[in-house]
Write an enzyme that holds these catalytic residues in place. Structure first.
Site, PDB file in Angstrom:
ATOM      1  N   CYS A 115      -8.230   7.130  -1.176  1.00 15.99           N
ATOM      2  CA  CYS A 115      -8.233   5.760  -0.659  1.00 15.99           C
ATOM      3  C   CYS A 115      -8.419   5.714   0.854  1.00 15.99           C
ATOM      4  O   CYS A 115      -8.291   6.729   1.545  1.00 15.99           O
ATOM      5  CB  CYS A 115      -6.901   5.064  -0.973  1.00 15.99           C
ATOM      6  SG  CYS A 115      -6.407   5.075  -2.700  1.00 15.99           S
ATOM      7  N   CYS A 155      -5.433   0.822   2.220  1.00 15.83           N
ATOM      8  CA  CYS A 155      -5.444   0.427   0.806  1.00 15.83           C
ATOM      9  C   CYS A 155      -4.121  -0.249   0.411  1.00 15.83           C
ATOM     10  O   CYS A 155      -3.035   0.262   0.723  1.00 15.83           O
ATOM     11  CB  CYS A 155      -5.677   1.648  -0.077  1.00 15.83           C
ATOM     12  SG  CYS A 155      -5.826   1.225  -1.838  1.00 15.83           S
ATOM     13  N   CYS A 215     -11.195   5.066  -4.869  1.00 12.59           N
ATOM     14  CA  CYS A 215     -10.385   3.915  -5.301  1.00 12.59           C
ATOM     15  C   CYS A 215     -11.273   2.678  -5.462  1.00 12.59           C
ATOM     16  O   CYS A 215     -12.105   2.390  -4.605  1.00 12.59           O
ATOM     17  CB  CYS A 215      -9.296   3.651  -4.262  1.00 12.59           C
ATOM     18  SG  CYS A 215      -8.326   2.160  -4.572  1.00 12.59           S
ATOM     19  N   CYS A 263     -10.100  -0.359  -2.624  1.00 16.10           N
ATOM     20  CA  CYS A 263     -10.442  -0.330  -1.194  1.00 16.10           C
ATOM     21  C   CYS A 263     -11.827   0.241  -0.909  1.00 16.10           C
ATOM     22  O   CYS A 263     -12.290   0.201   0.236  1.00 16.10           O
ATOM     23  CB  CYS A 263      -9.397   0.457  -0.411  1.00 16.10           C
ATOM     24  SG  CYS A 263      -9.325   2.218  -0.836  1.00 16.10           S
TER      25      CYS A 263
END
Length: 351
Positions: free
Chosen positions: A33, A37, A64, A67
């Site tokens: 991430c 995030c 992810c 994000c």
């Protein structure tokens, strides 16, 4: 070494300013991430850091979906980060700046900073430092300062360092020997003005040519540097090619790129004056001569324009005749007219 504790603090505070500087991966989920995030904070022992998304994916982690760290890696945060780095360099150029110092200030690893900086600007932080110092030196000298004063004001600690770092191009001896011992890489691409060739040494760009036939452009480069090792490298030259194409499209009015070309002192003075002509404007040959304090040097100015080896970067196309006629151009009058029209009608303004 990555600054892992600083990175972890950025994750804990969901610091959006760190997006693009690194990503963090969570072993228990197999996902990586951005620092900002909004997902649930992981346990520290489950977290590992990577400088770029590609490294995280190579280690088996997935991006992810909340994000989108892959999008951030090439987006606005990196541009803002490089702008911050440039501003810091300009403010502290009189100091002894190293990549380590700069990367610590930017809170990232030297490798990652160098990679991002070169991808966005086309040059390394070190090259930007030296280019900016040289620009300041020229400004101080043009303002009438003594050489010694201008030298220290621009950040050169000694005269030997000035001549070592601020030398304006390859030595006459190297040039006379046909580039013996030099390694030159080049690339050719299509552009709005026909085929565009750009070539560079490890110190900077040594040739930018426009034409219609690749073989003719390559032959001209080989003729200019017959003793050099010359090879085509489209990947290595890609960033500079992109910057020049953006410039032709009006997306990047200012080109501040390192040069490695041989020239007389007068040619350098002319070319520096040409680079000071604002995007979208023109000057006459006589105006350039007057600005140089050489009112009778109109013909010499025209010759310096005609021998300019780096089209676009040194904008000799912005020099016209006093009566308003467009005048000559090494790469063809039609290309000169198209360049001037593009610059004068472009909606993109310098800055």
């Amino acid at each position: 070494m990555m600054h892992e504790e600083q990175y972890w603090q950025a994750v804990l505070t969901r610091d959006a300013r760190s997006d693009g500087a690194f990503v963090y991966a969570v072993r228990s989920t197999g996902i990586y991430c951005n620092p900002s995030c909004p997902s649930r904070k992981p346990h520290r022992e489950q977290v590992t850091f990577f400088a770029i998304p590609e490294a995280a994916e190579k280690a088996g982690f997935r991006p992810c979906r909340r994000c989108s760290p892959r999008e951030t890696a090439t987006g606005e945060p990196h541009i803002l980060l490089v702008q911050r780095a440039c501003a810091y360099i300009e403010k502290h150029c009189e100091e002894s700046l190293s990549l380590a110092t700069l990367s610590e200030t930017m809170n990232m690893s030297p490798y990652h900073l160098q990679r991002i900086f070169k991808r966005i600007t086309g040059i390394t932080p070190h090259q930007y430092i030296e280019t900016y110092r040289l620009k300041r030196l020229k400004e101080h000298l043009k303002a009438g300062e003594a050489v010694t004063t201008a030298m220290y004001d621009a950040g050169y600690g000694s005269s030997s360092r000035l001549y070592e770092r601020a030398r304006l191009g390859m030595s006459p001896t190297t040039y006379r020997k046909g580039g013996q011992g030099m390694n030159i890489r080049y690339s050719i691409t299509d552009s709005a003005l026909g085929r565009l060739l750009i070539a560079a040494t490890e110190k900077g760009i040594c040739s930018v040519c426009l034409g219609d036939v690749d073989a003719i452009l390559e032959a001209a480069l080989l003729s200019e540097y017959p003793a050099a090792t010359i090879e085509r490298d489209d990947n290595e030259m890609a960033d500079w090619i992109t910057m020049l194409l953006h410039h032709l499209d009006g997306q990047q009015p200012d080109l501040h790129l390192p040069l490695d070309v041989q020239a007389t002192a007068f040619q350098w003075r002319v070319w520096t004056e040409l680079q000071a002509i604002p995007y979208g404007e023109t000057r006459s040959y006589s105006e350039i001569a007057q600005a140089l304090g050489e009112p009778k040097g109109v013909r010499a100015v025209a010759n310096a324009c005609a021998t300019n080896p780096v089209a676009l970067i040194v904008p000799c196309h912005r020099v016209v005749r006093s009566n308003g006629d467009i005048g000559g151009y090494r790469w063809g009058v039609e290309r000169k007219q198209r360049l001037l029209t593009q610059e004068q009608t472009s909606q993109v303004k310098p800055g």
